[in-house]
Design a protein around this motif. Structure first.
Motif, PDB file in Angstrom:
ATOM      1  N   UNK A  85      28.381  40.299  57.801  1.00  0.00           N
ATOM      2  CA  UNK A  85      27.402  40.816  58.746  1.00  0.00           C
ATOM      3  C   UNK A  85      27.948  40.681  60.162  1.00  0.00           C
ATOM      4  N   UNK A  86      27.952  41.782  60.901  1.00  0.00           N
ATOM      5  CA  UNK A  86      28.470  41.787  62.269  1.00  0.00           C
ATOM      6  C   UNK A  86      27.311  41.567  63.240  1.00  0.00           C
ATOM      7  N   UNK A  87      27.388  40.485  63.962  1.00  0.00           N
ATOM      8  CA  UNK A  87      26.293  40.106  64.858  1.00  0.00           C
ATOM      9  C   UNK A  87      26.497  40.629  66.271  1.00  0.00           C
ATOM     10  N   UNK A  88      25.373  40.894  66.933  1.00  0.00           N
ATOM     11  CA  UNK A  88      25.404  41.324  68.324  1.00  0.00           C
ATOM     12  C   UNK A  88      25.235  40.159  69.286  1.00  0.00           C
ATOM     13  N   UNK A  90      25.528  33.312  58.780  1.00  0.00           N
ATOM     14  CA  UNK A  90      24.681  33.584  57.614  1.00  0.00           C
ATOM     15  C   UNK A  90      23.204  33.365  57.924  1.00  0.00           C
ATOM     16  N   UNK A  91      22.905  32.572  58.958  1.00  0.00           N
ATOM     17  CA  UNK A  91      21.512  32.273  59.307  1.00  0.00           C
ATOM     18  C   UNK A  91      21.012  33.056  60.515  1.00  0.00           C
ATOM     19  N   UNK A  92      21.918  33.524  61.364  1.00  0.00           N
ATOM     20  CA  UNK A  92      21.525  34.185  62.607  1.00  0.00           C
ATOM     21  C   UNK A  92      20.817  35.506  62.314  1.00  0.00           C
ATOM     22  N   UNK A  93      19.714  35.759  63.035  1.00  0.00           N
ATOM     23  CA  UNK A  93      18.968  37.011  62.860  1.00  0.00           C
ATOM     24  C   UNK A  93      19.048  37.889  64.112  1.00  0.00           C
ATOM     25  N   UNK A  94      19.880  37.506  65.077  1.00  0.00           N
ATOM     26  CA  UNK A  94      20.094  38.290  66.302  1.00  0.00           C
ATOM     27  C   UNK A  94      18.805  38.516  67.090  1.00  0.00           C
ATOM     28  N   UNK A 114       5.111  45.562  58.808  1.00  0.00           N
ATOM     29  CA  UNK A 114       5.912  46.587  59.483  1.00  0.00           C
ATOM     30  C   UNK A 114       7.403  46.305  59.340  1.00  0.00           C
ATOM     31  N   UNK A 115       8.172  47.369  59.236  1.00  0.00           N
ATOM     32  CA  UNK A 115       9.633  47.251  59.134  1.00  0.00           C
ATOM     33  C   UNK A 115      10.316  47.623  60.447  1.00  0.00           C
ATOM     34  N   UNK A 116       9.553  47.692  61.538  1.00  0.00           N
ATOM     35  CA  UNK A 116      10.100  48.195  62.799  1.00  0.00           C
ATOM     36  C   UNK A 116      11.029  47.215  63.502  1.00  0.00           C
ATOM     37  N   UNK A 117      10.790  45.910  63.367  1.00  0.00           N
ATOM     38  CA  UNK A 117      11.611  44.913  64.065  1.00  0.00           C
ATOM     39  C   UNK A 117      12.692  44.374  63.127  1.00  0.00           C
ATOM     40  N   UNK A 118      13.962  44.701  63.371  1.00  0.00           N
ATOM     41  CA  UNK A 118      15.025  44.254  62.458  1.00  0.00           C
ATOM     42  C   UNK A 118      15.214  42.745  62.424  1.00  0.00           C
ATOM     43  N   UNK A 119      14.894  42.052  63.525  1.00  0.00           N
ATOM     44  CA  UNK A 119      14.998  40.587  63.523  1.00  0.00           C
ATOM     45  C   UNK A 119      13.988  39.990  62.558  1.00  0.00           C
ATOM     46  N   UNK A 156      19.245  42.932  70.961  1.00  0.00           N
ATOM     47  CA  UNK A 156      20.477  42.899  70.177  1.00  0.00           C
ATOM     48  C   UNK A 156      20.258  43.129  68.683  1.00  0.00           C
ATOM     49  N   UNK A 157      19.077  42.799  68.161  1.00  0.00           N
ATOM     50  CA  UNK A 157      18.828  42.978  66.723  1.00  0.00           C
ATOM     51  C   UNK A 157      18.940  44.442  66.329  1.00  0.00           C
ATOM     52  N   UNK A 158      18.518  45.337  67.210  1.00  0.00           N
ATOM     53  CA  UNK A 158      18.604  46.766  66.914  1.00  0.00           C
ATOM     54  C   UNK A 158      20.055  47.225  66.941  1.00  0.00           C
ATOM     55  N   UNK A 159      20.861  46.611  67.794  1.00  0.00           N
ATOM     56  CA  UNK A 159      22.292  46.931  67.820  1.00  0.00           C
ATOM     57  C   UNK A 159      22.958  46.481  66.522  1.00  0.00           C
ATOM     58  N   UNK A 160      22.569  45.316  66.026  1.00  0.00           N
ATOM     59  CA  UNK A 160      23.109  44.829  64.752  1.00  0.00           C
ATOM     60  C   UNK A 160      22.677  45.726  63.599  1.00  0.00           C
ATOM     61  N   UNK A 161      21.448  46.219  63.656  1.00  0.00           N
ATOM     62  CA  UNK A 161      20.918  47.124  62.629  1.00  0.00           C
ATOM     63  C   UNK A 161      21.805  48.362  62.519  1.00  0.00           C
ATOM     64  N   UNK A 162      22.169  48.921  63.665  1.00  0.00           N
ATOM     65  CA  UNK A 162      23.015  50.118  63.682  1.00  0.00           C
ATOM     66  C   UNK A 162      24.422  49.787  63.194  1.00  0.00           C
ATOM     67  N   UNK A 163      24.945  48.658  63.625  1.00  0.00           N
ATOM     68  CA  UNK A 163      26.311  48.261  63.276  1.00  0.00           C
ATOM     69  C   UNK A 163      26.480  48.014  61.779  1.00  0.00           C
ATOM     70  N   UNK A 164      25.500  47.368  61.178  1.00  0.00           N
ATOM     71  CA  UNK A 164      25.624  46.945  59.785  1.00  0.00           C
ATOM     72  C   UNK A 164      24.970  47.889  58.793  1.00  0.00           C
ATOM     73  N   UNK A 165      24.092  48.771  59.276  1.00  0.00           N
ATOM     74  CA  UNK A 165      23.306  49.536  58.322  1.00  0.00           C
ATOM     75  C   UNK A 165      22.236  48.643  57.727  1.00  0.00           C
ATOM     76  N   UNK A 166      21.639  49.110  56.660  1.00  0.00           N
ATOM     77  CA  UNK A 166      20.529  48.360  56.072  1.00  0.00           C
ATOM     78  C   UNK A 166      20.599  48.535  54.563  1.00  0.00           C
ATOM     79  N   UNK A 167      21.133  47.494  53.889  1.00  0.00           N
ATOM     80  CA  UNK A 167      21.381  47.597  52.439  1.00  0.00           C
ATOM     81  C   UNK A 167      22.285  48.809  52.205  1.00  0.00           C
ATOM     82  N   UNK A 168      21.815  49.805  51.440  1.00  0.00           N
ATOM     83  CA  UNK A 168      22.637  50.985  51.167  1.00  0.00           C
ATOM     84  C   UNK A 168      22.392  52.111  52.171  1.00  0.00           C
TER      85      UNK A 168
END
Length: 424
Positions: free
Chosen positions: A4-7, A42-46, A137-142, A197-209
C-alpha cells in the motif's frame, strides 16, 4: 507483503521524537524508535491526524505537482466542493471554475455535481431490502480503511458505491470523448483537487480490484495559491457551475446525510468521534438508523489537512454561498430504478485486522494471555516514554518482540529503586 502506497510521510530530519503524534494516531500506527517517529504502513489509514498535530511539521502529505498534467492533451479539473470554502467573499462558484480554466485546464467537472447524483443513488440503494442497516457511507477513504483494519465485522454495512470524485471522473471522461471524438483515452487527463491525503492514497492504490479513473491528485492548498491571482471578482465569467445546495453541502459534515431525505441518520466527524460511533455500532449500542455518514476530518472535508482555511470559517462561507443556489441540479430520471455499474465497486480491500496477533487461533490466545499478564505488571499511566501510545500497546510490542521491557522507564526506575533499598 504490504504494498500500500501512503500519502502521509515522515520527514525524519524534522522529527525530534516527541509523543504528540503517538497520542493522536487512531490506529496506533506510530512508534518512537531511535528518537524519531516510525509509521507502521500496515496500520496507517492516511487520515492526516499526525500532520494536523505535529508541532514540528515533521509529517506531510505527498501529492502530485500540477505539472504532472502536462503529458495529457485534454486536461480536466475535478474541484472538490471544499475548495469553494477557501475563498473570502465568494458569491459565485463560476469564478473558481473560470479560474481553473485560466491556469491551464481545458474543462472542469464539479465533484459537487457528481455528489448530487451519488445522493440520489444512495436514496435508491437504501430502498433495497438487501442493504444491511445501518448503511455506512463509502465516501471517506480513511474511514473505509479504518473499518477494514479495526472493525472488520462492519464491512458488510458499507455501501458499495464509488465516491463522488470517481463518479465525476467517469462522467468527465465520457463527456470529453463525446464532445471530442478525436481524443483517445490516453489523451485525456483527469486531475482531482483534493482536501485530504486519504483521497490521494485512494487514487494511488485503487480499491481492491477497482482502478481509479483519476490520473493526478493535487492539493487544495496548491491550487488555491494559483487561483487567487486569476480570480477577478466583478469580471464577466462563463456560466459553468452545475451543482446546488446538496452537492456543495457534501463539503461539510452532515451534508451527505441530510441529502438522503431521511430522518434516520447519523453524521459524525473527527477521527476520535468516528472511532466511538463505529465501536457503538459494532456493540449494537446505537438506536435504529438507516444511514451513517462518517468523516475522519473535523468539520468534514473542509477540515482536510490539504486545505488552507480554518474548517469552521470555510463551513460558514459555504453556508453563505449555498443561499443563492437551487437545491439540486442533478437528479435521476423516473425510469432509473437500478444502480448503474459505473457508480458501484465490487469488493472491499482485504486487510489483516490490526487486532489479529497470529494466523493461528491457539497462538493468538496464548499471546493475548501473555499481553494481559504483562500489562498488569506495567504502571498503566500511558506516558508514551517507552515509544508506544499506551501500556497495552507496549505490552503487545514486547510480546511480538518489537520492543524490550527495559524500554519502560517507569518500570525500570521502580526496579532500580527496589534494588537500592535491598542493597541498603
Amino acid at each position: 507483503m504490504n504494498t500500500y502506497k501512503h500519502s502521509v510521510v515522515l520527514d525524519v530530519e524534522k522529527c525530534n521524537g516527541c509523543t504528540t503524534c503517538l497520542k493522536h494516531c487512531p490506529t496506533e500506527a506510530i512508534r518512537i524508535r531511535d528518537n524519531h517517529a516510525v509509521i507502521n504502513d500496515a496500520r496507517c489509514i492516511d487520515c492526516g491526524e499526525c500532520i494536523r498535530v505535529c508541532p514540528h511539521n515533521a509529517k506531510k502529505a505527498r501529492c502530485s505537482e500540477l505539472s504532472a498534467m502536462d503529458k495529457f492533451k485534454w486536461k480536466i479539473a475535478l474541484p472538490a466542493p471544499s475548495l469553494y470554502g477557501q475563498f473570502d467573499n465568494l458569491e459565485d462558484v463560476d469564478y473558481v471554475l473560470d479560474g481553473l480554466l485560466k491556469i491551464g485546464f481545458d474543462d472542469v467537472f464539479e465533484v459537487s455535481a457528481a455528489a448530487e447524483l451519488v445522493s440520489a443513488y444512495t436514496r435508491l440503494y437504501l430502498k433495497n431490502d438487501l442493504a444491511k442497516k445501518p448503511a455506512i457511507s463509502s465516501a471517506c477513504p480513511a474511514v473505509l480503511r479504518l473499518i477494514t483494519l479495526r472493525f472488520p465485522s462492519l464491512k458488510e454495512n458499507i455501501i458499495h458505491m464509488l465516491p463522488p470524485s470517481e463518479v465525476a471522473a467517469y462522467l468527465a471522461r465520457e463527456r470529453a470523448k463525446r464532445e471530442h471524438p478525436e481524443l483517445r483515452d490516453e489523451d485525456i487527463g483527469v486531475c482531482f483537487i483534493s482536501p485530504c491525503p486519504a483521497k490521494a492514497s485512494y487514487v494511488e492504490n485503487g480499491f481492491a480490484d477497482y482502478k481509479s479513473r483519476v490520473d493526478v491528485v493535487v492539493s487544495v492548498s496548491d491550487i488555491y495559491f494559483r487561483l487567487i491571482s486569476k480570480m477577478k471578482y466583478g469580471s464577466d465569467v462563463k456560466s459553468l457551475s452545475n451543482s446546488g445546495v446538496i452537492g456543495i453541502g457534501w463539503a461539510s459534515s452532515g451534508g451527505e446525510a441530510t441529502a438522503i431525505l431521511n430522518d434516520k441518520y447519523l453524521a459524525a466527524d473527527g477521527i476520535d468521534n468516528v472511532n466511538r460511533v463505529l465501536d457503538q455500532i459494532e456493540n449494537g449500542n446505537i438506536p435504529h438508523l438507516e444511514f451513517i455518514e462518517l468523516n475522519a476530518c473535523t468539520g468534514g472535508c473542509v477540515g482536510g489537512v490539504l486545505t488552507i482555511q480554518n474548517p469552521f470559517i470555510a463551513k460558514a462561507r459555504l453556508r453563505t454561498l449555498r443561499r443563492y443556489l437551487p437545491i439540486s441540479q442533478n437528479s435521476l430520471s423516473k425510469d432509473e430504478t437500478e444502480l448503474p455499474d459505473e457508480v458501484l465497486f465490487e469488493n472491499l480491500p482485504a486487510y489483516n485486522p490490526i487486532s489479529r496477533l497470529s494466523d493461528s487461533m491457539a497462538e493468538s490466545m496464548r499471546m493475548m494471555s501473555e499481553i494481559q499478564k504483562l500489562k498488569s505488571e506495567l504502571p498503566c499511566i500511558d506516558c508514551g516514554s517507552c515509544g508506544a501510545p499506551n501500556c497495552r500497546a507496549f505490552a503487545e510490542d514486547v510480546v511480538k518482540k518489537q520492543a524490550s521491557l527495559e524500554d519502560c522507564l517507569i518500570r525500570q526506575r521502580k526496579l532500580n529503586k527496589g534494588g537500592e533499598k535491598n542493597e541498603g
